[in-house]
Motif scaffolding. Structure first.
Motif, PDB file in Angstrom:
ATOM      1  N   ARG A 137       0.832  -1.215   0.000  1.00  0.00           N
ATOM      2  CA  ARG A 137       0.000   0.000   0.000  1.00  0.00           C
ATOM      3  C   ARG A 137       0.863   1.261   0.000  1.00  0.00           C
ATOM      4  NH1 ARG A 137      -2.790  -2.851   4.015  1.00  0.00           N
ATOM      5  NH2 ARG A 137      -1.830  -1.504   5.588  1.00  0.00           N
ATOM      6  N   THR A 138       1.937   1.235   0.774  1.00  0.00           N
ATOM      7  CA  THR A 138       2.803   2.408   0.870  1.00  0.00           C
ATOM      8  C   THR A 138       3.509   2.680  -0.449  1.00  0.00           C
ATOM      9  OG1 THR A 138       3.088   1.990   3.228  1.00  0.00           O
ATOM     10  CG2 THR A 138       4.684   3.464   2.178  1.00  0.00           C
ATOM     11  N   VAL A 139       3.970   1.637  -1.122  1.00  0.00           N
ATOM     12  CA  VAL A 139       4.623   1.834  -2.421  1.00  0.00           C
ATOM     13  C   VAL A 139       3.613   2.348  -3.447  1.00  0.00           C
ATOM     14  CG1 VAL A 139       5.878   0.723  -4.314  1.00  0.00           C
ATOM     15  CG2 VAL A 139       6.467   0.187  -1.942  1.00  0.00           C
ATOM     16  N   VAL A 140       2.392   1.864  -3.408  1.00  0.00           N
ATOM     17  CA  VAL A 140       1.349   2.393  -4.299  1.00  0.00           C
ATOM     18  C   VAL A 140       1.167   3.890  -4.030  1.00  0.00           C
ATOM     19  CG1 VAL A 140      -1.137   2.336  -4.793  1.00  0.00           C
ATOM     20  CG2 VAL A 140       0.179   0.208  -4.703  1.00  0.00           C
ATOM     21  N   PHE A 141       1.164   4.269  -2.763  1.00  0.00           N
ATOM     22  CA  PHE A 141       1.081   5.692  -2.413  1.00  0.00           C
ATOM     23  C   PHE A 141       2.279   6.455  -2.983  1.00  0.00           C
ATOM     24  CE2 PHE A 141       2.445   9.123   0.372  1.00  0.00           C
ATOM     25  CZ  PHE A 141       1.339   9.949   0.311  1.00  0.00           C
ATOM     26  N   ILE A 142       3.480   5.935  -2.780  1.00  0.00           N
ATOM     27  CA  ILE A 142       4.694   6.600  -3.268  1.00  0.00           C
ATOM     28  C   ILE A 142       4.643   6.777  -4.784  1.00  0.00           C
ATOM     29  CG2 ILE A 142       7.196   6.285  -3.593  1.00  0.00           C
ATOM     30  CD1 ILE A 142       7.241   5.106  -0.706  1.00  0.00           C
ATOM     31  N   LYS A 143       4.145   5.780  -5.492  1.00  0.00           N
ATOM     32  CA  LYS A 143       4.059   5.875  -6.954  1.00  0.00           C
ATOM     33  C   LYS A 143       3.139   7.010  -7.402  1.00  0.00           C
ATOM     34  CE  LYS A 143       3.787   2.145  -9.450  1.00  0.00           C
ATOM     35  NZ  LYS A 143       3.452   0.804  -9.986  1.00  0.00           N
ATOM     36  N   LYS A 144       2.214   7.427  -6.548  1.00  0.00           N
ATOM     37  CA  LYS A 144       1.279   8.500  -6.899  1.00  0.00           C
ATOM     38  C   LYS A 144       1.831   9.888  -6.590  1.00  0.00           C
ATOM     39  CE  LYS A 144      -2.685   5.533  -6.384  1.00  0.00           C
ATOM     40  NZ  LYS A 144      -4.108   5.609  -6.488  1.00  0.00           N
ATOM     41  N   ILE A 145       2.921   9.960  -5.864  1.00  0.00           N
ATOM     42  CA  ILE A 145       3.459  11.259  -5.455  1.00  0.00           C
ATOM     43  C   ILE A 145       3.761  12.183  -6.634  1.00  0.00           C
ATOM     44  CG2 ILE A 145       5.459  12.385  -4.373  1.00  0.00           C
ATOM     45  CD1 ILE A 145       5.299  10.213  -2.210  1.00  0.00           C
ATOM     46  N   PRO A 146       4.356  11.714  -7.725  1.00  0.00           N
ATOM     47  CA  PRO A 146       4.605  12.659  -8.827  1.00  0.00           C
ATOM     48  C   PRO A 146       3.337  13.349  -9.325  1.00  0.00           C
ATOM     49  CG  PRO A 146       5.842  10.653  -9.184  1.00  0.00           C
ATOM     50  CD  PRO A 146       4.927  10.397  -8.008  1.00  0.00           C
ATOM     51  N   PHE A 147       2.203  12.673  -9.232  1.00  0.00           N
ATOM     52  CA  PHE A 147       0.949  13.252  -9.707  1.00  0.00           C
ATOM     53  C   PHE A 147       0.404  14.318  -8.768  1.00  0.00           C
ATOM     54  CE2 PHE A 147       1.090   8.879 -11.377  1.00  0.00           C
ATOM     55  CZ  PHE A 147       1.183   9.194 -12.720  1.00  0.00           C
ATOM     56  N   ILE A 148       0.828  14.270  -7.520  1.00  0.00           N
ATOM     57  CA  ILE A 148       0.319  15.244  -6.553  1.00  0.00           C
ATOM     58  C   ILE A 148       1.414  16.183  -6.051  1.00  0.00           C
ATOM     59  CG2 ILE A 148      -1.587  13.796  -5.796  1.00  0.00           C
ATOM     60  CD1 ILE A 148       0.140  13.108  -3.312  1.00  0.00           C
ATOM     61  N   PHE A 149       2.586  16.100  -6.645  1.00  0.00           N
ATOM     62  CA  PHE A 149       3.713  16.862  -6.125  1.00  0.00           C
ATOM     63  C   PHE A 149       3.440  18.362  -6.103  1.00  0.00           C
ATOM     64  CE2 PHE A 149       7.779  16.812  -4.401  1.00  0.00           C
ATOM     65  CZ  PHE A 149       8.457  17.928  -4.848  1.00  0.00           C
TER      66      PHE A 149
END
Length: 164
Positions: A137-149
């Motif tokens: 779950r945490t890695v899925v969250f991390i993968k989304k960071i560029p989209f919300i940066f």
């Protein structure tokens, strides 16, 4: 994260709250930069469903889903059984380094007992599955960071609507 890797990045810290991080608390997030571009993150996360309660961890991953490192910070798991998640007891947690998480539905990223590729340790199923699920779950969250940066840079720390 090994210090020789950690010190090669510039870092910026944030406070974040998201259900993928296991609870409704605010967690620390460090975005790692290489040549002024965000490339990875370290996140405090919680596995809420350990056998003996919540397991607090740090997970570091690149935005492509490759796990840099995962470590347990605190737990109350049974000594001699579930405590093998702790690096001071066993190296089991190191098996995640270099693995990739494709998505929240990643069928390989679960215990072998349940059809995945991750080996559990003898005597415990709930604890290693809880840690495995939390890392995924945490890695899925991390993968989304560029989209919300861009939102992070504006100081917004509540992203529930982006991760449903």
């Amino acid at each position: 994260m090994p210090s020789n890797i950690y010190h090669t990045f510039e870092k910026k810290s944030y406070k974040i709250k998201n259900k993928l991080l296991g609870d409704h608390k605010i967690h620390n997030l460090w975005v790692l930069f290489k040549n002024k571009k965000p490339v990875a993150a370290i996140v405090e996360t919680t596995a809420p469903d350990g056998y003996s309660g919540a397991i607090n961890m740090l997970v570091a991953a690149y935005f492509n889903g490759e796990i840099i490192n995962a470590r347990v910070l605190s737990h109350k798991e049974t000594p001699g059984i579930g405590d093998k998640i702790d690096l001071s007891i066993s190296n089991w947690i190191t098996r995640f380094t270099g693995m990739y998480v494709a998505s929240i539905e990643d069928k390989d990223f679960k215990l072998r007992k349940y059809g995945g590729k991750i080996e559990q340790f003898t005597g415990a199923t709930i604890t290693p599955q809880s840690v495995t699920n939390s890392i995924k779950r945490t890695v899925v969250f991390i993968k989304k960071i560029p989209f919300i940066f861009d939102f992070l840079n504006k100081g917004i720390y509540e992203y529930q609507k982006f991760f449903k």
